[in-house]
Scaffold this motif. Structure first.
Motif, mmCIF file in Angstrom:
data_model
loop_
_atom_site.group_PDB
_atom_site.id
_atom_site.type_symbol
_atom_site.label_atom_id
_atom_site.label_comp_id
_atom_site.label_asym_id
_atom_site.label_seq_id
_atom_site.Cartn_x
_atom_site.Cartn_y
_atom_site.Cartn_z
ATOM 1 N N ILE A 1 -5.362 8.154 -2.540
ATOM 2 C CA ILE A 1 -6.039 7.971 -4.294
ATOM 3 C C ILE A 1 -5.986 6.026 -4.507
ATOM 4 O O ILE A 1 -6.894 5.892 -4.826
ATOM 5 C CB ILE A 1 -4.691 8.092 -4.954
ATOM 6 N N PHE A 2 -5.610 5.929 -3.466
ATOM 7 C CA PHE A 2 -5.101 4.015 -3.115
ATOM 8 C C PHE A 2 -6.853 3.552 -3.023
ATOM 9 O O PHE A 2 -7.507 2.836 -3.107
ATOM 10 C CB PHE A 2 -4.628 3.796 -2.500
ATOM 11 N N GLY A 3 -7.384 4.370 -1.805
ATOM 12 C CA GLY A 3 -8.309 3.952 -1.503
ATOM 13 C C GLY A 3 -9.966 4.085 -2.697
ATOM 14 O O GLY A 3 -10.770 3.295 -2.588
ATOM 15 N N ILE A 4 -9.574 5.636 -2.986
ATOM 16 C CA ILE A 4 -10.328 5.870 -3.993
ATOM 17 C C ILE A 4 -10.542 4.617 -5.920
ATOM 18 O O ILE A 4 -11.505 4.180 -5.781
ATOM 19 C CB ILE A 4 -10.539 6.964 -4.380
ATOM 20 N N ARG B 1 5.159 11.467 -4.025
ATOM 21 C CA ARG B 1 6.065 11.283 -2.884
ATOM 22 C C ARG B 1 6.068 12.916 -2.118
ATOM 23 O O ARG B 1 6.286 13.842 -3.603
ATOM 24 C CB ARG B 1 7.070 10.550 -3.178
ATOM 25 N N GLN B 2 6.760 13.169 -1.687
ATOM 26 C CA GLN B 2 7.447 14.123 -0.708
ATOM 27 C C GLN B 2 7.945 15.230 -1.367
ATOM 28 O O GLN B 2 9.396 13.732 -0.924
ATOM 29 C CB GLN B 2 7.116 13.933 0.817
ATOM 30 N N ASP B 3 9.018 16.106 -1.592
ATOM 31 C CA ASP B 3 10.084 16.554 -2.087
ATOM 32 C C ASP B 3 10.979 16.995 -0.690
ATOM 33 O O ASP B 3 10.459 16.353 0.620
ATOM 34 C CB ASP B 3 9.925 18.035 -2.554
ATOM 35 N N LEU C 1 -5.670 -6.611 -5.559
ATOM 36 C CA LEU C 1 -4.342 -6.868 -6.714
ATOM 37 C C LEU C 1 -3.656 -5.685 -7.300
ATOM 38 O O LEU C 1 -2.947 -5.451 -8.038
ATOM 39 C CB LEU C 1 -4.706 -8.107 -7.285
ATOM 40 N N LEU C 2 -4.813 -5.381 -8.644
ATOM 41 C CA LEU C 2 -4.915 -4.897 -9.000
ATOM 42 C C LEU C 2 -3.987 -3.350 -8.997
ATOM 43 O O LEU C 2 -3.319 -2.900 -9.661
ATOM 44 C CB LEU C 2 -6.072 -4.261 -10.176
ATOM 45 N N MET C 3 -5.072 -2.677 -7.596
ATOM 46 C CA MET C 3 -4.209 -1.730 -7.023
ATOM 47 C C MET C 3 -2.518 -1.756 -6.414
ATOM 48 O O MET C 3 -1.981 -1.202 -6.254
ATOM 49 C CB MET C 3 -5.117 -0.626 -6.271
ATOM 50 N N ASN C 4 -2.572 -3.250 -5.369
ATOM 51 C CA ASN C 4 -1.265 -3.070 -5.860
ATOM 52 C C ASN C 4 -0.115 -2.756 -6.395
ATOM 53 O O ASN C 4 0.992 -2.539 -6.291
ATOM 54 C CB ASN C 4 -1.170 -4.967 -5.027
ATOM 55 N N LEU C 5 -0.630 -3.356 -8.180
ATOM 56 C CA LEU C 5 1.033 -2.671 -9.096
ATOM 57 C C LEU C 5 0.614 -1.607 -9.330
ATOM 58 O O LEU C 5 1.416 -1.516 -9.738
ATOM 59 C CB LEU C 5 -0.153 -4.168 -10.309
ATOM 60 N N LEU C 6 -0.351 -0.616 -8.540
ATOM 61 C CA LEU C 6 0.184 0.507 -9.543
ATOM 62 C C LEU C 6 0.436 1.062 -7.995
ATOM 63 O O LEU C 6 0.899 2.279 -8.298
ATOM 64 C CB LEU C 6 -1.777 1.608 -9.267
ATOM 65 N N VAL C 7 0.386 1.138 -7.219
ATOM 66 C CA VAL C 7 1.715 1.247 -5.252
ATOM 67 C C VAL C 7 2.744 1.457 -6.043
ATOM 68 O O VAL C 7 3.126 3.065 -5.292
ATOM 69 C CB VAL C 7 1.477 -0.273 -4.666
ATOM 70 N N PRO C 8 3.346 1.444 -6.929
ATOM 71 C CA PRO C 8 4.746 1.924 -7.129
ATOM 72 C C PRO C 8 4.683 3.034 -8.134
ATOM 73 O O PRO C 8 5.029 4.205 -7.629
ATOM 74 C CB PRO C 8 5.988 1.176 -8.000
ATOM 75 N N TYR C 9 3.893 3.850 -8.656
ATOM 76 C CA TYR C 9 3.390 4.920 -9.585
ATOM 77 C C TYR C 9 2.972 5.769 -8.881
ATOM 78 O O TYR C 9 3.167 6.816 -8.389
ATOM 79 C CB TYR C 9 2.773 4.371 -10.813
ATOM 80 N N ILE C 10 1.976 5.149 -7.711
ATOM 81 C CA ILE C 10 1.611 6.106 -6.925
ATOM 82 C C ILE C 10 2.494 6.675 -6.171
ATOM 83 O O ILE C 10 2.516 7.890 -5.998
ATOM 84 C CB ILE C 10 0.037 5.023 -5.831
ATOM 85 N N SER D 1 1.153 -1.174 -0.127
ATOM 86 C CA SER D 1 0.101 0.130 -0.089
ATOM 87 C C SER D 1 0.528 1.135 0.460
ATOM 88 O O SER D 1 2.157 0.750 0.292
ATOM 89 C CB SER D 1 -1.491 -0.217 1.385
ATOM 90 N N PRO D 2 0.700 2.378 -0.683
ATOM 91 C CA PRO D 2 0.338 3.616 -1.057
ATOM 92 C C PRO D 2 1.975 3.899 1.169
ATOM 93 O O PRO D 2 0.902 3.542 1.651
ATOM 94 C CB PRO D 2 0.351 4.414 -1.258
ATOM 95 N N THR D 3 2.485 4.995 0.822
ATOM 96 C CA THR D 3 3.433 5.499 2.567
ATOM 97 C C THR D 3 2.666 6.904 2.558
ATOM 98 O O THR D 3 3.159 7.556 3.387
ATOM 99 C CB THR D 3 4.946 5.286 1.636
ATOM 100 N N THR D 4 2.055 7.466 1.410
ATOM 101 C CA THR D 4 2.556 8.160 1.942
ATOM 102 C C THR D 4 0.587 8.613 2.029
ATOM 103 O O THR D 4 0.122 8.459 1.430
ATOM 104 C CB THR D 4 2.558 9.460 0.358
ATOM 105 N N ASP D 5 -0.236 9.876 2.752
ATOM 106 C CA ASP D 5 -1.450 10.246 2.838
ATOM 107 C C ASP D 5 -2.008 10.537 2.065
ATOM 108 O O ASP D 5 -3.470 9.661 1.132
ATOM 109 C CB ASP D 5 -1.324 11.401 4.167
#
Length: 316
Positions: free
Chosen positions: A257-260, A298-300, A284-293, A248-252
């Protein structure tokens, strides 16, 4: 006095929590649902869970022993995978099929990709999908509740969701209907999810966003949102599977986005597809998109954005 100044590498913020403690809390959160499944479907639920947990622990131990790796059985991650896998199976599933699912989850999805922290998707989700494809008839053979208390006559509420009304809400909450172990008693799943949030094992961002998206889309589609929320594996997926740290994503912003995305895909499959359920494929589909999310949200690094703006201003 010589130890007053200690220079070490980052990170410098530590936590009393460990992987073992976190996984143990997840197990504790799953216990009420396990007890409810035994009450609803009988002792087969407990036996099936014991089989999947034992198989997951064995396969993790055997693979790491064979490959000469450190054996991580004590971190309880294999136990959690075994419990979640069992919660995605009907109580009548033959034990050898459950063991096949454990092999897929631990060896193929987890260990072949490097072990805990390197798996590309939730192991229990992939195992459930593989079993559903390979043993479709047995995975859809939902037993009737053994307690006989106000049980729904249908195999699973999602199959007849259009016929259910407010009078069946209590039945859905208590779980007296057909289904896999973890998609029956919504109350115990909810209690376990609240426990995880209170103990700060998970963030409420993903489950709340996921459930809210499904509720809104259900209203827009003319479906009963309460039936959609309490039926199928939505509660289990939202609190216990979509919130997996690794997948799952690390940022809020990423979690939002992941939940939606989970809600949209789940409703698309349920309302537009030929399957009643859509939670497993959505996760499963959203797991595959997590690296791109994660990359997009990601925060600067501190000071980088400011320095870049100053450089651009100087260039002008």
């Amino acid at each position: 006095m010589a130890n007053k100044l200690i220079v070490t590498a980052a990170p410098h913020i530590t936590s009393p929590d460990s992987t073992q403690k976190i996984m143990q809390r997840v197990c504790i959160a799953l216990v009420p649902t396990l007890i409810a499944s035994v009450f609803i479907f009988g002792i087969n639920s407990l036996i099936l869970t014991a089989v999947t947990v034992a198989a997951c622990v064995f396969f993790e131990w055997a693979y790491c022993k064979l490959m000469g790796r450190e054996i991580p059985v004590a971190d309880f991650s294999a136990v959690v995978t075994g419990m979640l896998l069992a919660f995605n199976l009907p109580a009548t599933l033959p034990w050898w099929m459950a063991i096949v699912g454990a092999f897929i989850a631990i060896v193929i999805v987890k260990q072949l990709f490097g072990g805990l922290g390197y798996n590309f998707a939730n192991p229990a989700i992939v195992a459930r999908i593989a079993l559903a494809v390979g043993f479709a008839s047995r995975m859809a053979n939902y037993p009737k509740p053994a307690n006989g208390i106000d049980a729904l006559a249908s195999a699973t509420p999602l199959a007849v969701s259009g016929q259910l009304g407010a009078g069946q809400y209590v039945t859905l909450l208590l779980g007296n209907h057909g289904g896999v172990l973890g998609e029956t008693c919504a109350i115990t799943i909810l209690l376990g999810g609240i426990y995880l949030i209170v103990t700060k094992v998970i963030s409420p961002m993903i489950p709340v966003t996921y459930l809210a998206t499904v509720a809104v889309l259900s209203l827009l589609a003319g479906k009963d949102p309460i039936v959609q929320l309490l039926s199928g594996g939505l509660m289990l997926g939202a609190f216990f599977m979509a919130t997996d740290y690794v997948t799952s994503p690390t940022t809020d912003k990423g979690k939002l986005i992941f939940g939606i995305g989970l809600g949209v895909i789940t409703c698309a499959i349920r309302f537009l597809g030929t399957m009643n359920e859509g939670v497993s494929f959505a996760i499963l589909l959203m797991n595959l998109l997590v690296p791109y999310i994660d990359v997009l949200t990601r925060q600067d690094k501190l000071g980088i954005a400011k320095a870049k703006k100053e450089k651009e201003a100087a260039a002008k």
